[in-house]
Design a protein around this motif. Structure first.
Motif, short mmCIF file in Angstrom:
data_model
loop_
_atom_site.label_atom_id
_atom_site.label_comp_id
_atom_site.label_asym_id
_atom_site.label_seq_id
_atom_site.Cartn_x
_atom_site.Cartn_y
_atom_site.Cartn_z
N LYS A 162 166.89 19.18 5.43
CA LYS A 162 167.14 17.79 5.81
C LYS A 162 167.96 17.72 7.09
O LYS A 162 167.59 17.02 8.05
N ASN A 163 169.08 18.41 7.13
CA ASN A 163 169.92 18.38 8.33
C ASN A 163 169.30 19.14 9.49
O ASN A 163 169.52 18.79 10.65
N ALA A 215 166.94 16.74 11.05
CA ALA A 215 167.66 15.67 11.74
C ALA A 215 168.27 16.13 13.06
O ALA A 215 168.43 15.34 13.99
N GLU A 261 164.83 17.61 17.89
CA GLU A 261 163.84 16.67 18.39
C GLU A 261 163.11 17.31 19.57
O GLU A 261 163.70 17.57 20.62
#
Length: 557
Positions: free
Chosen positions: A413-414, A417, A420
């Motif tokens: 998850k992190n 996040a 990009e």
């Protein structure tokens, strides 16, 4: 490509008599040469290898001591992955230590923890109910019965192998385990060695804890790569007597020593000319400042105060980095000193960078953190989600390159996040000018007042200039139409709280043109910090929300 293991093997041959010197009260109390380290690490790894599976995470709970270094390399040679963990902190509640160790053990699936001899009984007893990990000293681990061995595997040596798990300080959220590969590590260390113009003669000193990226990589692994001597102080010794850090540089004619901005401020606060007789800082050519916002006033004051003792302002080296970049991302040039520019503060609060010529009221000075080191690219993430290198574009700082890590341990998850299009999003706000990076603050520390952005560290910096303020944290509180700013202040002994709050309000209004909604006086023990010394903003926000209000308990105008 070499790894940190082959780097140690090389250094053990080329610089066998250099190594790690533990110092206390100006004297070397113990020494570990690179040749001895290499020999003991291999011997201990041979004993460990039957117990450690390839890529198994092994926790390390130590102070700055030689047994940490021996354990770290033994685990690597045995095929495991070291995970440095902060030991119990003096005067801090043990429940915070329990929580952190439990979180790290669960996140990284740690089944074995090596611990310092000096705290082994305390840690073994206290961690029993908080983690299922086996807790042992290095000697106990290496003395295990071979009948309990698992199938031994060869030590890792590929650049893609994991070198270590470096946990973040957790200043705005729970700490996350950064997966540092052998490639990340060796390329970052090599690039920093180049940026420091470092060689086997570049001896340095560190008091930064080995569970922190700057202490571990800058104070331990960088010297291993360069083959230079490294002098080690206990962090607690620095906290007790910060000028002992400068005395060590003087006594041993050391060239390199990194520190956060607060360390220089701390030395200024403890400045005592009578105790500095004979101090000679002429050898100190790389006084780096990083790991937290750099206050130019503090660095200039430090340079001025210690100039009579041979310190040169040209030796100040601002830099920028983080655990997710392995350590270093941008460095100032050796001997260039601190470079800065002035920008219009009102425009900056609205997301624009407008250069000005001086330090007139309404302007803000921002320090250059230098240019990207080899293997690192820096760009700015604008509101349109594109990465641009347009000068004076304010936005989120993004990093990319072979020494920038690409994952958090067992945390998809992190990890998702943070990335990009191959860029790591740092959460820091800044801009580029002439290829140099200027850091303004963290996005999670922005307080939006009347539509303008104010950085918490900026407000705290001005507040800390007021006599009688020992510590401060700025907290955002929700107002009727927008956010407002509340301050939690630790007063110096003997200060009058009522008078102090009035002076602080006037100071912030004069400097920033904003009204402080409430000021609360707190005890020193309520100013929570992370294991690396940063303000634990998540805890402070929780403290404010749980214990203070904008009504009766707040100190209002």
């Amino acid at each position: 490509m070499i790894t940190i293991l082959t780097a140690l093997s090389r250094t053990a041959k080329l610089s066998p008599e250099r190594g790690f010197h533990v110092i206390k009260n100006g004297k070397v109390t113990s020494f570990l040469s690179y040749a001895s380290l290499h020999e003991s690490a291999l011997a201990n790894a041979s004993s460990m290898r039957g117990q450690v599976r390839l890529n198994e995470r092994v926790g390390l709970i130590f102070f700055n001591e030689l047994s940490f270094i021996e354990s770290f390399f033994a685990i690597l040679f045995a095929g495991g992955v070291p995970v440095p963990i902060a030991p119990p902190q003096p005067f801090s509640p043990l429940h915070g230590f329990f929580r952190r160790v439990g979180l790290i053990a669960r996140q990284s699936n740690i089944h074995r923890i090596l611990v310092s001899e000096s705290i082994s009984d305390e840690v073994k007893e206290s961690l029993g109910i908080h983690t299922s990990s086996i807790v042992q000293t290095l000697d106990e681990f290496c003395a295990l019965d071979e009948s309990d061995a698992v199938v031994p595997l060869a030590a890792p040596n590929a650049i893609s192998d994991t070198a270590l798990i470096q946990y973040t300080s957790g200043s705005t959220s729970d700490p996350k385990g950064v997966v540092v590969s052998q490639e990340n590590l060796i390329l970052n260390v090599a690039a920093m060695c180049e940026a420091f113009e470092m060689n086997a003669e570049s001896a340095g000193v560190t008091w930064l804890p080995f569970f922190h990226d700057m202490g571990l990589i800058g104070g331990l692994l960088l010297p291993v790569f360069a083959g230079s001597d490294s002098y080690i102080m206990r962090t607690a010794d620095f906290v007790k007597a910060p000028l002992s850090w400068l005395r060590a540089i003087s006594d041993f004619s050391l060239k390199i020593s990194p520190a956060p901005n607060f360390a220089y401020k701390y030395c200024l606060e403890r400045f005592n000319a009578d105790s500095l007789s004979g101090l000679n800082l002429t050898s100190w050519r790389s006084a780096t400042s990083g790991a937290e916002p750099i206050n130019p006033k503090v660095m200039r004051a430090f340079a001025q105060a210690f100039a009579p003792y041979g310190f040169s302002a040209d030796s100040i080296m601002p830099l920028y980095g983080m655990a997710e970049a392995t350590l270093g991302a941008t460095f100032s040039a050796v001997g260039a000193g601190m470079q800065s520019i002035y920008v219009d503060r009102e425009a900056l609060n609205k997301g624009l960078v407008v250069r000005t010529d001086n330090d007139a009221p309404g302007n803000k000075e921002i320090v250059s953190c230098g240019k990207p080191i080899r293997h690192v690219e820096v760009s700015i993430r604008a509101d349109n989600l594109q990465f641009m290198n347009t000068p004076l574009l304010l936005g989120e700082i993004a990093l990319k390159g072979h020494s920038v890590c690409s994952a958090y341990d067992n945390d998809q998850k992190n990890t998702t996040a943070m990335l990009e299009n191959g860029w790591f999003l740092t959460g820091d706000i800044g801009f580029l000018l002439e290829e140099q990076l200027y850091v303004v603050g963290r996005s999670k520390e922005v307080i939006i007042i009347n539509g303008a952005n104010y950085f918490a560290n900026d407000i705290e910096s001005y507040t800390s200039e007021v006599d009688g303020v020992r510590g401060v944290v700025a907290v955002a509180q929700i107002g009727s139409d927008s956010e407002e700013c509340a301050l939690l202040i630790v007063p110096a002994k003997g200060s009058d709280p009522d008078n102090l709050t009035k002076i602080v309000r006037r100071k912030i209004n004069d400097e920033l043109g904003i009204h402080i909604a409430s000021i609360d006086i707190i005890a020193a023990g309520q100013l929570f910090k992370t294991t690396s010394g940063k303000i634990d903003r998540a805890k402070m926000k929780s403290l404010y929300n749980e214990n203070f209000s904008r009504s009766a308990e707040a100190v209002n105008p």
